[in-house]
Design an enzyme around this catalytic site. Structure first.
Site, mmCIF file in Angstrom:
data_model
loop_
_atom_site.group_PDB
_atom_site.id
_atom_site.type_symbol
_atom_site.label_atom_id
_atom_site.label_comp_id
_atom_site.label_asym_id
_atom_site.label_seq_id
_atom_site.Cartn_x
_atom_site.Cartn_y
_atom_site.Cartn_z
ATOM 1 N N THR A 1 -33.495 -1.790 3.647
ATOM 2 C CA THR A 1 -33.960 -3.165 3.254
ATOM 3 C C THR A 1 -33.239 -4.312 3.236
ATOM 4 O O THR A 1 -31.923 -3.917 2.474
ATOM 5 C CB THR A 1 -34.971 -2.934 1.505
ATOM 6 O OG1 THR A 1 -36.074 -1.972 2.451
ATOM 7 C CG2 THR A 1 -35.811 -4.332 1.004
ATOM 8 N N GLY B 1 -38.572 3.800 -2.830
ATOM 9 C CA GLY B 1 -39.295 2.760 -3.242
ATOM 10 C C GLY B 1 -40.186 3.608 -4.794
ATOM 11 O O GLY B 1 -40.002 3.032 -5.606
ATOM 12 N N ARG C 1 -48.864 1.929 2.358
ATOM 13 C CA ARG C 1 -48.036 2.566 1.508
ATOM 14 C C ARG C 1 -47.709 0.716 1.269
ATOM 15 O O ARG C 1 -47.148 0.316 2.047
ATOM 16 C CB ARG C 1 -47.203 3.309 1.595
ATOM 17 C CG ARG C 1 -46.285 3.874 1.202
ATOM 18 C CD ARG C 1 -45.228 3.023 1.032
ATOM 19 N NE ARG C 1 -43.920 3.528 0.915
ATOM 20 C CZ ARG C 1 -42.704 2.879 0.112
ATOM 21 N NH1 ARG C 1 -42.425 1.966 1.266
ATOM 22 N NH2 ARG C 1 -42.077 3.489 -0.004
ATOM 23 N N VAL C 2 -47.061 0.816 -0.109
ATOM 24 C CA VAL C 2 -46.292 -0.331 -0.414
ATOM 25 C C VAL C 2 -45.013 -0.055 -1.240
ATOM 26 O O VAL C 2 -45.573 1.612 -1.853
ATOM 27 C CB VAL C 2 -47.235 -1.534 -1.148
ATOM 28 C CG1 VAL C 2 -46.039 -2.477 -2.289
ATOM 29 C CG2 VAL C 2 -48.457 -1.907 -0.100
ATOM 30 N N THR D 1 -32.392 -1.073 -2.830
ATOM 31 C CA THR D 1 -32.793 -0.485 -1.570
ATOM 32 C C THR D 1 -32.612 1.059 -1.775
ATOM 33 O O THR D 1 -32.377 1.804 -2.959
ATOM 34 C CB THR D 1 -31.734 -1.090 -0.710
ATOM 35 O OG1 THR D 1 -32.458 0.028 1.009
ATOM 36 C CG2 THR D 1 -30.748 -0.561 -1.080
HETATM 37 N N1 ASP Z 1 -36.585 0.343 -1.075
HETATM 38 C C1 ASP Z 1 -38.361 0.648 0.497
HETATM 39 C C2 ASP Z 1 -38.980 1.257 0.842
HETATM 40 O O1 ASP Z 1 -39.164 1.821 -0.018
HETATM 41 C C3 ASP Z 1 -37.665 1.248 1.990
HETATM 42 C C4 ASP Z 1 -35.149 0.444 2.492
HETATM 43 O O2 ASP Z 1 -34.918 0.070 1.155
HETATM 44 O O3 ASP Z 1 -34.793 1.233 2.353
HETATM 45 O O4 ASP Z 1 -39.953 -0.015 1.481
#
Ligand code: ASP
Length: 316
Positions: A177, A231, A205-206, A228
Protein backbone atom coordinates in the site's frame (compact mmCIF):
# COMPACT_ATOMS: atom_id res chain seq x y z
CA UNK A 1 -9.28 26.19 2.72
CA UNK A 2 -11.53 24.10 0.46
CA UNK A 3 -10.21 22.76 -2.80
CA UNK A 4 -12.72 23.29 -5.57
CA UNK A 5 -10.89 23.04 -8.86
CA UNK A 6 -8.96 20.50 -10.82
CA UNK A 7 -6.86 21.25 -13.82
CA UNK A 8 -6.50 18.57 -16.45
CA UNK A 9 -3.18 17.15 -17.51
CA UNK A 10 -4.46 15.31 -20.56
CA UNK A 11 -4.13 11.85 -19.03
CA UNK A 12 -7.40 9.95 -18.79
CA UNK A 13 -8.88 10.42 -15.34
CA UNK A 14 -5.75 12.20 -14.12
CA UNK A 15 -5.75 15.68 -12.70
CA UNK A 16 -3.33 17.34 -10.32
CA UNK A 17 -4.45 18.81 -7.04
CA UNK A 18 -4.61 22.57 -7.11
CA UNK A 19 -2.44 24.31 -4.54
CA UNK A 20 -4.15 25.60 -1.42
CA UNK A 21 -1.22 27.82 -0.46
CA UNK A 22 -2.09 31.30 0.70
CA UNK A 23 0.45 33.93 -0.34
CA UNK A 24 0.94 35.06 3.24
CA UNK A 25 1.88 31.48 4.20
CA UNK A 26 4.95 31.68 1.99
CA UNK A 27 6.43 34.41 4.17
CA UNK A 28 5.71 32.45 7.32
CA UNK A 29 7.42 29.26 6.26
CA UNK A 30 9.95 28.18 8.82
CA UNK A 31 10.13 24.43 8.50
CA UNK A 32 11.95 22.29 6.00
CA UNK A 33 9.35 19.89 4.58
CA UNK A 34 9.62 16.22 5.48
CA UNK A 35 8.04 13.25 3.68
CA UNK A 36 7.87 9.62 4.73
CA UNK A 37 6.23 7.08 2.42
CA UNK A 38 5.71 3.34 2.78
CA UNK A 39 7.70 0.97 0.56
CA UNK A 40 9.65 2.08 -2.49
CA UNK A 41 7.41 4.46 -4.43
CA UNK A 42 9.88 7.11 -5.67
CA UNK A 43 7.22 8.66 -7.92
CA UNK A 44 5.18 9.43 -4.82
CA UNK A 45 7.89 11.44 -3.08
CA UNK A 46 8.91 13.14 -6.33
CA UNK A 47 5.33 14.30 -6.93
CA UNK A 48 5.05 15.57 -3.36
CA UNK A 49 8.36 17.43 -3.61
CA UNK A 50 7.08 19.28 -6.71
CA UNK A 51 4.10 20.55 -4.71
CA UNK A 52 6.20 21.46 -1.67
CA UNK A 53 8.77 23.28 -3.83
CA UNK A 54 5.95 25.69 -4.71
CA UNK A 55 5.19 26.10 -1.00
CA UNK A 56 2.13 23.92 -1.45
CA UNK A 57 0.24 22.58 1.53
CA UNK A 58 0.93 19.14 2.99
CA UNK A 59 -2.53 17.90 1.98
CA UNK A 60 -1.91 18.80 -1.68
CA UNK A 61 1.49 17.16 -1.56
CA UNK A 62 0.11 13.97 0.00
CA UNK A 63 -2.66 13.74 -2.59
CA UNK A 64 -0.18 14.30 -5.43
CA UNK A 65 2.06 11.55 -4.02
CA UNK A 66 -0.72 8.96 -4.03
CA UNK A 67 -1.96 10.10 -7.44
CA UNK A 68 1.45 9.45 -8.96
CA UNK A 69 1.31 5.84 -7.78
CA UNK A 70 -2.33 5.39 -8.83
CA UNK A 71 -1.59 6.67 -12.35
CA UNK A 72 1.26 4.21 -12.89
CA UNK A 73 -0.17 1.27 -14.87
CA UNK A 74 2.90 -0.84 -14.16
CA UNK A 75 2.32 -0.56 -10.45
CA UNK A 76 -0.01 -3.31 -9.23
CA UNK A 77 -0.58 -1.84 -5.76
CA UNK A 78 -2.94 1.09 -6.28
CA UNK A 79 -5.08 2.78 -8.92
CA UNK A 80 -4.95 1.52 -12.50
CA UNK A 81 -3.22 -1.86 -12.84
CA UNK A 82 -3.99 -2.96 -9.26
CA UNK A 83 -4.32 -6.69 -8.77
CA UNK A 84 -8.03 -7.57 -8.69
CA UNK A 85 -10.15 -9.52 -6.19
CA UNK A 86 -10.96 -13.22 -6.60
CA UNK A 87 -13.68 -12.36 -9.13
CA UNK A 88 -11.25 -10.39 -11.28
CA UNK A 89 -12.61 -6.98 -10.22
CA UNK A 90 -10.31 -4.15 -9.17
CA UNK A 91 -11.72 -2.51 -6.02
CA UNK A 92 -9.83 0.39 -4.47
CA UNK A 93 -9.58 1.88 -0.97
CA UNK A 94 -8.13 5.26 0.01
CA UNK A 95 -8.26 7.99 2.61
CA UNK A 96 -6.87 11.42 3.37
CA UNK A 97 -6.53 13.41 6.60
CA UNK A 98 -5.34 16.99 6.89
CA UNK A 99 -3.76 19.14 9.55
CA UNK A 100 -7.14 20.52 10.67
CA UNK A 101 -8.46 17.05 11.46
CA UNK A 102 -10.61 16.93 8.32
CA UNK A 103 -10.78 13.57 6.63
CA UNK A 104 -12.25 11.82 3.62
CA UNK A 105 -12.37 8.18 2.67
CA UNK A 106 -13.51 5.88 -0.08
CA UNK A 107 -13.79 2.10 -0.07
CA UNK A 108 -14.68 -0.63 -2.56
CA UNK A 109 -14.49 1.92 -5.38
CA UNK A 110 -14.42 0.53 -8.91
CA UNK A 111 -13.43 1.97 -12.28
CA UNK A 112 -11.94 5.24 -11.02
CA UNK A 113 -8.17 5.77 -11.40
CA UNK A 114 -7.75 8.18 -8.47
CA UNK A 115 -9.53 7.07 -5.31
CA UNK A 116 -7.31 9.42 -3.28
CA UNK A 117 -8.81 12.39 -5.13
CA UNK A 118 -12.31 11.04 -4.61
CA UNK A 119 -11.51 10.78 -0.87
CA UNK A 120 -10.26 14.36 -1.00
CA UNK A 121 -13.45 15.52 -2.73
CA UNK A 122 -15.55 13.76 -0.10
CA UNK A 123 -13.59 15.66 2.55
CA UNK A 124 -13.78 19.00 0.76
CA UNK A 125 -17.24 18.95 -0.80
CA UNK A 126 -19.51 16.84 1.42
CA UNK A 127 -20.55 16.62 5.06
CA UNK A 128 -19.50 12.98 5.15
CA UNK A 129 -16.24 11.19 5.81
CA UNK A 130 -16.69 7.95 3.90
CA UNK A 131 -18.47 6.74 0.77
CA UNK A 132 -18.34 3.18 -0.52
CA UNK A 133 -19.09 1.14 -3.62
CA UNK A 134 -21.72 2.32 -6.05
CA UNK A 135 -22.49 5.46 -4.05
CA UNK A 136 -18.82 6.43 -4.10
CA UNK A 137 -18.64 5.79 -7.84
CA UNK A 138 -21.77 7.86 -8.46
CA UNK A 139 -20.28 10.71 -6.41
CA UNK A 140 -16.99 10.47 -8.28
CA UNK A 141 -18.67 10.60 -11.69
CA UNK A 142 -20.76 13.58 -10.57
CA UNK A 143 -17.47 15.36 -9.77
CA UNK A 144 -16.02 14.69 -13.22
CA UNK A 145 -13.98 11.55 -12.60
CA UNK A 146 -14.08 9.24 -15.62
CA UNK A 147 -15.13 5.61 -15.72
CA UNK A 148 -11.96 3.68 -16.61
CA UNK A 149 -11.14 0.00 -16.95
CA UNK A 150 -8.54 -0.57 -14.22
CA UNK A 151 -7.72 -4.18 -15.12
CA UNK A 152 -4.65 -3.91 -17.32
CA UNK A 153 -3.26 -6.70 -19.47
CA UNK A 154 -0.65 -7.46 -16.78
CA UNK A 155 -3.09 -7.48 -13.86
CA UNK A 156 -5.54 -9.64 -15.84
CA UNK A 157 -2.78 -12.11 -16.72
CA UNK A 158 -1.65 -12.30 -13.09
CA UNK A 159 -5.24 -12.99 -12.00
CA UNK A 160 -5.71 -15.68 -14.71
CA UNK A 161 -2.49 -17.36 -13.56
CA UNK A 162 -3.65 -17.23 -9.92
CA UNK A 163 -7.02 -18.73 -10.95
CA UNK A 164 -5.32 -22.01 -11.90
CA UNK A 165 -4.54 -22.89 -8.24
CA UNK A 166 -6.25 -20.12 -6.29
CA UNK A 167 -3.55 -20.26 -3.61
CA UNK A 168 -4.39 -17.81 -0.81
CA UNK A 169 -2.00 -14.88 -0.79
CA UNK A 170 -1.24 -12.49 2.05
CA UNK A 171 -0.81 -8.76 1.47
CA UNK A 172 2.89 -9.32 2.15
CA UNK A 173 3.17 -11.81 -0.77
CA UNK A 174 1.71 -9.60 -3.41
CA UNK A 175 1.02 -6.17 -2.21
CA UNK A 176 2.34 -2.81 -1.01
CA UNK A 177 0.00 0.00 0.00
CA UNK A 178 1.17 3.56 -0.67
CA UNK A 179 0.76 5.71 2.43
CA UNK A 180 2.50 9.02 2.91
CA UNK A 181 2.92 11.48 5.79
CA UNK A 182 4.05 15.00 4.98
CA UNK A 183 5.01 18.06 6.97
CA UNK A 184 5.03 21.25 4.90
CA UNK A 185 6.89 24.57 5.19
CA UNK A 186 4.36 25.77 7.75
CA UNK A 187 4.89 22.75 9.95
CA UNK A 188 1.46 21.34 9.09
CA UNK A 189 1.10 17.59 8.78
CA UNK A 190 -1.28 15.74 6.44
CA UNK A 191 -1.42 12.20 5.12
CA UNK A 192 -2.92 10.03 2.41
CA UNK A 193 -3.19 6.35 1.75
CA UNK A 194 -4.18 4.43 -1.39
CA UNK A 195 -4.39 0.74 -2.22
CA UNK A 196 -5.90 -2.00 -4.33
CA UNK A 197 -5.93 -4.00 -1.08
CA UNK A 198 -5.16 -7.66 -0.58
CA UNK A 199 -4.71 -9.31 -3.99
CA UNK A 200 -7.41 -11.85 -4.91
CA UNK A 201 -9.36 -10.94 -1.76
CA UNK A 202 -13.03 -11.88 -1.36
CA UNK A 203 -15.24 -9.62 -3.42
CA UNK A 204 -16.39 -6.86 -1.06
CA UNK A 205 -13.42 -7.09 1.33
CA UNK A 206 -12.19 -3.74 2.66
CA UNK A 207 -8.93 -3.43 4.58
CA UNK A 208 -7.45 -0.88 6.94
CA UNK A 209 -6.30 1.60 4.30
CA UNK A 210 -9.53 3.65 3.98
CA UNK A 211 -10.26 3.56 7.72
CA UNK A 212 -9.29 6.70 9.59
CA UNK A 213 -7.45 5.61 12.73
CA UNK A 214 -6.41 2.28 11.23
CA UNK A 215 -4.63 2.93 7.90
CA UNK A 216 -3.96 6.61 8.65
CA UNK A 217 -4.27 9.10 11.47
CA UNK A 218 -3.10 12.69 11.87
CA UNK A 219 -3.17 15.00 14.86
CA UNK A 220 -1.34 18.15 13.84
CA UNK A 221 -0.44 18.91 17.46
CA UNK A 222 1.24 15.54 17.88
CA UNK A 223 2.08 13.92 14.54
CA UNK A 224 0.80 11.31 12.12
CA UNK A 225 1.01 7.61 11.39
CA UNK A 226 0.08 5.20 8.60
CA UNK A 227 0.08 1.46 8.11
CA UNK A 228 0.71 -1.23 5.54
CA UNK A 229 0.49 -4.99 5.82
CA UNK A 230 -2.35 -7.26 6.92
CA UNK A 231 -5.23 -4.79 7.16
CA UNK A 232 -7.42 -7.00 9.32
CA UNK A 233 -4.82 -6.92 12.11
CA UNK A 234 -4.25 -3.18 11.78
CA UNK A 235 -8.00 -2.63 12.16
CA UNK A 236 -8.16 -4.83 15.29
CA UNK A 237 -5.62 -2.62 17.02
CA UNK A 238 -6.63 0.80 15.57
CA UNK A 239 -2.98 0.88 14.55
CA UNK A 240 -2.34 4.39 13.26
CA UNK A 241 -4.39 6.03 16.00
CA UNK A 242 -2.47 4.04 18.57
CA UNK A 243 0.91 5.15 17.17
CA UNK A 244 -0.18 8.81 17.34
CA UNK A 245 -1.51 8.38 20.88
CA UNK A 246 1.79 6.85 21.93
CA UNK A 247 3.61 9.86 20.48
CA UNK A 248 1.24 12.07 22.48
CA UNK A 249 2.43 10.22 25.59
CA UNK A 250 6.03 11.09 24.73
CA UNK A 251 7.21 8.20 22.56
CA UNK A 252 9.35 9.21 19.59
CA UNK A 253 8.12 7.98 16.16
CA UNK A 254 10.23 4.79 16.08
CA UNK A 255 9.41 3.83 19.69
CA UNK A 256 5.72 4.53 19.09
CA UNK A 257 5.69 2.23 16.04
CA UNK A 258 7.59 -0.43 18.00
CA UNK A 259 5.23 -0.26 20.97
CA UNK A 260 2.12 -0.54 18.73
CA UNK A 261 3.69 -3.63 17.12
CA UNK A 262 4.73 -5.09 20.50
CA UNK A 263 1.09 -5.10 21.57
CA UNK A 264 0.24 -7.20 18.50
CA UNK A 265 3.16 -9.51 19.21
CA UNK A 266 1.89 -10.03 22.79
CA UNK A 267 -1.65 -10.72 21.67
CA UNK A 268 -0.29 -13.48 19.39
CA UNK A 269 1.86 -14.97 22.20
CA UNK A 270 5.00 -13.63 20.63
CA UNK A 271 4.44 -15.25 17.26
CA UNK A 272 2.21 -13.43 14.78
CA UNK A 273 2.38 -15.05 11.34
CA UNK A 274 1.73 -11.92 9.32
CA UNK A 275 3.37 -8.63 8.45
CA UNK A 276 2.42 -5.16 9.66
CA UNK A 277 4.50 -2.04 9.10
CA UNK A 278 4.06 1.50 10.40
CA UNK A 279 5.47 4.87 9.45
CA UNK A 280 5.22 7.88 11.75
CA UNK A 281 6.08 11.57 11.86
CA UNK A 282 6.15 13.83 14.90
CA UNK A 283 5.20 17.49 15.16
CA UNK A 284 8.89 18.43 15.16
CA UNK A 285 9.45 16.64 11.86
CA UNK A 286 11.12 13.52 13.22
CA UNK A 287 10.20 10.39 11.24
CA UNK A 288 10.38 6.69 11.97
CA UNK A 289 9.24 3.28 10.80
CA UNK A 290 8.99 -0.26 12.14
CA UNK A 291 7.65 -3.65 11.10
CA UNK A 292 6.91 -7.05 12.61
CA UNK A 293 8.88 -9.30 10.27
CA UNK A 294 11.49 -9.42 7.54
CA UNK A 295 12.25 -5.82 6.54
CA UNK A 296 10.31 -2.72 5.62
CA UNK A 297 11.61 -0.37 2.93
CA UNK A 298 10.34 3.20 3.06
CA UNK A 299 11.27 6.52 1.49
CA UNK A 300 12.25 9.59 3.48
CA UNK A 301 12.64 13.02 1.89
CA UNK A 302 14.39 15.81 3.78
CA UNK A 303 15.68 19.06 2.27
CA UNK A 304 14.41 17.82 -1.12
CA UNK A 305 16.61 14.72 -1.03
CA UNK A 306 14.90 11.33 -1.05
CA UNK A 307 16.57 8.28 0.48
CA UNK A 308 15.42 4.68 0.49
CA UNK A 309 15.67 3.30 4.03
CA UNK A 310 14.87 -0.08 5.46
CA UNK A 311 14.14 -1.29 8.99
CA UNK A 312 14.50 -4.88 10.16
CA UNK A 313 11.43 -6.59 11.59
CA UNK A 314 11.13 -6.71 15.39
CA UNK A 315 10.89 -10.49 15.09
CA UNK A 316 13.60 -10.93 12.44
N1 ASP B 1 -3.07 -2.91 4.30
C1 ASP B 1 -3.52 -3.29 2.99
C2 ASP B 1 -4.83 -4.03 3.11
O1 ASP B 1 -4.95 -4.84 4.01
C3 ASP B 1 -2.56 -4.13 2.23
C4 ASP B 1 -1.13 -3.66 2.17
O2 ASP B 1 -0.74 -2.70 2.82
O3 ASP B 1 -0.32 -4.24 1.45
O4 ASP B 1 -5.67 -3.85 2.27
Amino acid sequence: MKRRDFFKTGLVGFSLPSLTKAKSDVKRNKKKPVIITTHNFPKANAAAVKVLNKYGASMDAAEAACMAVEADEKNSNAGIGSLPDEDGRVTLDSCVMDSNGNCGSVAFLQNIVHPVSVARKIMDDTKHVMLVGKGAKKFAVSKGFRHTNLLTKDSRNAWMKWQKNRVEMTPHDTHDTCATLIQDHNGNISGACTTGGWAYKMHGRVGDSPLIGSGLFIDNNVGGAAATGLGEEVIKSSGSFLVVELMRQGYDPVSACNEALNRIISSYNGNPDFQICYIAISKDGEVGAACLKWAFPHLITKSGITKLKSVKGLLS
